[in-house]
Design an enzyme around this catalytic site. Structure first.
Site, PDB file in Angstrom:
ATOM      1  N   ASP A 107       0.870  -1.168   0.000  1.00 12.84           N
ATOM      2  CA  ASP A 107       0.000   0.000   0.000  1.00 12.84           C
ATOM      3  C   ASP A 107       0.912   1.224   0.000  1.00 12.84           C
ATOM      4  OD1 ASP A 107      -2.314   1.652   0.380  1.00 12.84           O
ATOM      5  OD2 ASP A 107      -1.860   1.710   2.526  1.00 12.84           O
ATOM      6  N   ASP A 109      -0.184   5.053   1.078  1.00 11.74           N
ATOM      7  CA  ASP A 109      -0.403   6.009   2.163  1.00 11.74           C
ATOM      8  C   ASP A 109      -0.279   5.339   3.516  1.00 11.74           C
ATOM      9  OD1 ASP A 109      -1.387   8.556   0.704  1.00 11.74           O
ATOM     10  OD2 ASP A 109      -2.565   6.955  -0.197  1.00 11.74           O
TER      11      ASP A 109
END
EC number: 3.1.3.-
Length: 546
Positions: A107, A109
């Site tokens: 991922d 963020d």
């Protein structure tokens, strides 16, 4: 002319597909750097190059990917009622090693990209609050936030959208603590409202992971400022309407989110959030340390396929990655997927969420399948896994995925796709500060600055109002001691995470064949935390009721 080899962004390197690829970005999993055979060559039946880093761990059966070939139980997916195949769980080895993985996904963020929380949290809050005040007519007092107000923020809270109550749940679904807006309920009020029964919306294990029109779970640092804002909105509405029992503000919160984060917001400089990040990224973002950059290159050079799967749109993704990794960041990743719309990326069927190509950050036509590495938008884990089979030359390539959100990353990647999962848990980083701060090292009060005011509680540390993210106490009967229980959030960590770490930096200097002790039913619930379990769990595990 024959087939040609494809580079990481879907561009031909111009050489016939002879089985050797000199394009640095194209390295098949299990191959040695450039000398490995390209994946199209292996798809044609040629042998792969020697494997990646060896490990002394005994071979183990790899669990199947999103569409298992053996009989599978059926699961009703949360959003639209579609039925997805989910493979039965195989017995897990005690240890986990990156060396045993063919594919490493991330991922973006709050995972690869760490945010400066004392600056980013107020920015998120203000982006919503300004919209509510200016566009929806809410009280201007929402714009004034004191340092003490931030103590309300705690991961794992559930907001009951009907009555405006925030709840902290035990692992059995009972309510440990609750507030109406920001006002905490007393033990007597809590007992009267909820007793020792399961919360009305609680469904054991998998049934409660989806977002609902009846409740909302706060499980990441983009969410937490919204929790504080919603609680203050409930305070305002309760005062305005003489203690009303039902609330109808969520549609305005959704409108604020849409205004600030819609797909075109970055390009249009819309709202508050994106214009401010673009103006001064260094204020809000932490650049990846050199150890992490070196570690990513090490993974790549050892033959791993690297994925980036983010729900951020491609233009914002590019800004973040260029800042934290450098302008050549795309060379690190074989496949980049933006606007992934997780958890739907994992839970939706391919025809409901096809991949789309991008041109100047604009989504183009839907693809019937995924046939080469590159940069894409939306998509689904089923088609991705089919491509990974081709790229690795393996019928069941082993994938590990790093993420910070239990709802969007960890649970769906494990539950629907049977991937290994590494949870980024910054609450462990808060513990690091507590471990390093000895009582004798704290500065005497009289030596502190005369005009130094109160500071906001770091979001990754325990809330005075809500207590620990991991455990809480349950009042005992008369003449009996209180007991400690695991929170629902803590239970989900040990159930769906392979391991949990405070940041990628915490493991970046370890050898790739380092053996982590994984979470499992046969191990202590603290076993999967690296480098240390949370302080509240490490003192005496036996005191916690099961």
């Amino acid at each position: 002319m024959g087939r040609r080899c494809w580079g990481v962004r879907g561009k031909q390197c111009g050489r016939p597909d002879s089985g050797r690829c000199r394009t640095p970005a194209v390295r098949g999993a299990g191959a040695k750097r450039i000398q490995g055979r390209c994946w199209r060559a292996r798809e044609a039946g040629e042998a792969a190059a020697p494997g990646a880093l060896a490990t002394s761990a005994p071979p183990r059966r790899i669990r199947p990917g999103p569409v298992p070939q053996r009989p599978a139980r059926l699961l009703l997916a949360p959003s639209r009622g579609e039925v997805l195949p989910v493979a039965p769980r195989a017995a897990m080895a005690q240890h986990f090693s990156l060396a045993a993985c063919d594919v490493v996904g991330f991922d973006l963020d709050h995972t690869l990209c760490r945010y400066n929380l004392p600056e980013s949290a107020p920015l998120v809050y203000n982006s919503f609050a300004q919209f509510l005040v200016k566009e929806k007519g809410y009280d201007k007092e929402l714009l004034n936030v004191t340092p003490e107000d931030w103590d309300f923020c705690c991961k794992g809270l559930a907001l009951d959208l009907e009555d405006g109550n925030f709840l902290k749940l035990a692992d059995n679904g009972t309510v440990l603590r609750a507030s109406h807006g920001t006002k905490m309920m007393t033990p007597a009020v809590l007992a009267e409202a909820y007793g020792k029964k399961e919360w009305k919306h609680f469904l054991s294990d998998t049934g409660m992971v989806c977002r609902s029109g009846k409740y909302y779970f706060y499980d990441n640092y983009f969410d937490l400022p919204g929790a504080l804002l919603c609680a203050r909105v409930v305070d305002y509405l309760t005062k305005q309407n003489n203690g009303q029992k039902t609330f109808d503000f969520w549609k305005d919160i959704v409108a604020a989110i849409q205004h600030n984060y819609k797909m075109s917001a970055f390009k249009e400089n819309c709202g508050i959030y994106f214009p401010e990040i673009k103006r001064d990224p260094g204020r809000y973002l932490h650049s990846c340390p050199e150890s992490v950059k070196k570690w990513l290159r090490q993974l790549k050079n050892s033959g791993k396929i690297l994925l980036l799967i983010t729900s951020s749109h491609s233009d914002y993704c590019r800004l973040l990655c260029e800042y934290i990794l450098g302008n050549d960041f795309a060379d690190l990743f074989d496949i980049v997927i933006t606007n992934a719309l997780k958890p739907g990326f994992f839970s939706h069927l391919p025809n409901q969420r096809p991949f789309r190509t991008l041109e100047n950050d604009e989504e183009q036509e839907a693809l019937p399948s995924l046939d080469k590495p590159g940069w894409y938008s939306q998509g689904n884990a089923v088609h991705l896994y089919e491509l990974l089979k081709k790229m690795t030359g393996k019928p069941e390539p082993k994938v590990v995925y790093f993420g910070d959100s239990m709802h969007s990353d960890i649970f769906p990647a494990r539950h629907y796709s049977n991937w290994e999962t590494v949870l980024i848990l910054e609450e462990l980083r808060g513990d690091e500060g507590a471990r390093s701060q000895r009582p004798e090292e704290s500065e005497p009060l009289e030596k502190k600055g005369k005009y130094e005011g109160p500071k906001a509680k770091p979001l990754n540390t325990s809330s005075k109002k809500w207590g620990s993210f991991f455990i809480d106490s349950v009042l005992g009967l008369e003449n009996t001691e209180d007991s400690l229980v695991y929170t629902w959030s803590c239970k989900r960590i040990s159930t769906y995470s392979t391991i949990a770490i405070p940041s990628i930096e915490a493991i970046a200097e370890l050898p790739l064949d380092y053996k982590f002790t994984r979470f499992s039913s046969s191990n202590s619930k603290t076993a999967g935390y690296y480098p240390n379990p949370p302080l509240v769990l490490s003192s005496d595990d036996t005191l916690i009721t099961k």
